[in-house]
Design an enzyme around this catalytic site. Sequence first.
Site, PDB file in Angstrom:
ATOM      1  CG  ASN A  17      21.016  -7.450 -37.208  1.00 51.30           C
ATOM      2  OD1 ASN A  17      20.711  -6.930 -36.133  1.00 51.30           O
ATOM      3  ND2 ASN A  17      22.187  -8.022 -37.414  1.00 51.30           N
ATOM      4  CD  GLU A  43      16.927  -5.857 -34.549  1.00 51.48           C
ATOM      5  OE1 GLU A  43      17.846  -5.575 -33.763  1.00 51.48           O
ATOM      6  OE2 GLU A  43      16.574  -7.022 -34.790  1.00 51.48           O
ATOM      7  CG  ASP A 160      11.837 -11.102 -35.009  1.00 51.48           C
ATOM      8  OD1 ASP A 160      11.417 -12.090 -34.368  1.00 51.48           O
ATOM      9  OD2 ASP A 160      12.985 -10.635 -34.869  1.00 51.48           O
ATOM     10  CG  ASN A 162      11.983 -11.567 -31.017  1.00 51.43           C
ATOM     11  OD1 ASN A 162      13.005 -12.241 -31.174  1.00 51.43           O
ATOM     12  ND2 ASN A 162      11.940 -10.263 -31.271  1.00 51.43           N
ATOM     13  CG  HIS A 265      16.079 -12.368 -38.532  1.00 56.38           C
ATOM     14  ND1 HIS A 265      15.003 -12.908 -37.868  1.00 56.38           N
ATOM     15  CD2 HIS A 265      16.774 -11.662 -37.598  1.00 56.38           C
ATOM     16  CE1 HIS A 265      15.030 -12.556 -36.594  1.00 56.38           C
ATOM     17  NE2 HIS A 265      16.105 -11.799 -36.401  1.00 56.38           N
TER      18      HIS A 265
END
Length: 274
Positions: A17, A43, A160, A162, A265
Amino acid sequence: MCRYRAGVLTVTTVNVNGLRAAAKKGFVEWLAGTDADVVCLQEVRAEPHQLPEEVRQPDGWHVVHAPAAAKGRAGVSLYTRREPDRVRVGFGSAEFDGSGRYAEAELPGVTVASLYLPSGEVGTERQDEKVRFMAEFLVHLKELRERAAADGREVLVCGDWNIAHREADLKNWRGNTKNSGFLPEERDWLGRVFAAGEGGYVDVVRALHPDTEGPYSWWSYRGRAFDNDSGWRIDYHVATPGLAGRAVKGFVERAATHAERWSDHAPVTVVYDL
């Protein structure tokens, strides 16, 4: 494949993040203390030159950074204890190879990749982009598995994804059946990744914990989602069956308290006995 420390390969994946922010909140200390041989980040949201030295090129690690062409978006990285034999950024996609969503490293006997699949939003171009990515990426996954098998190698795609595959993969599944991340077509696609006759891969953590709710790896910063463990399991280790069968332990490194989190996360770690 026993060419790793103590005959085991420990791999961690985590969506940070924003790596610059995570570095200030505890990621640096986490990296210094981890037993992982490979760390897959998603990310990252920074160019390598924008990162502090302790995460751009930390001591004891070989690092591959794959930033997105669009500034401040996406970005994946791979940290490996040993130098990879080969690295690759992107998966041969004209649309997505500059989007900072995929990088892979060839290590002895195994190819490890870091994936950040688009998040999507129903009724928008973002969802259309996600669908296009999924279509191309499944083709890549099949080809990667076939090439690796021909070379006597295993494959591990961490990241990730998603998408929550099953009802057990998110706390509030009833309220999310029409939301991106738990749409029937997305779940069906992930099922194809795991189908023996199609993708041929294994959801490693689910195989280790077949009857468990979760273990969740993402919790919204909104409300008290973390404190109530109202999370999603969207961060996966996706492996070829030979490697998946060697997984002996898989767990989520959930922070003890909300205040100790350095991302929305948590790291997902699997130990493979080689």
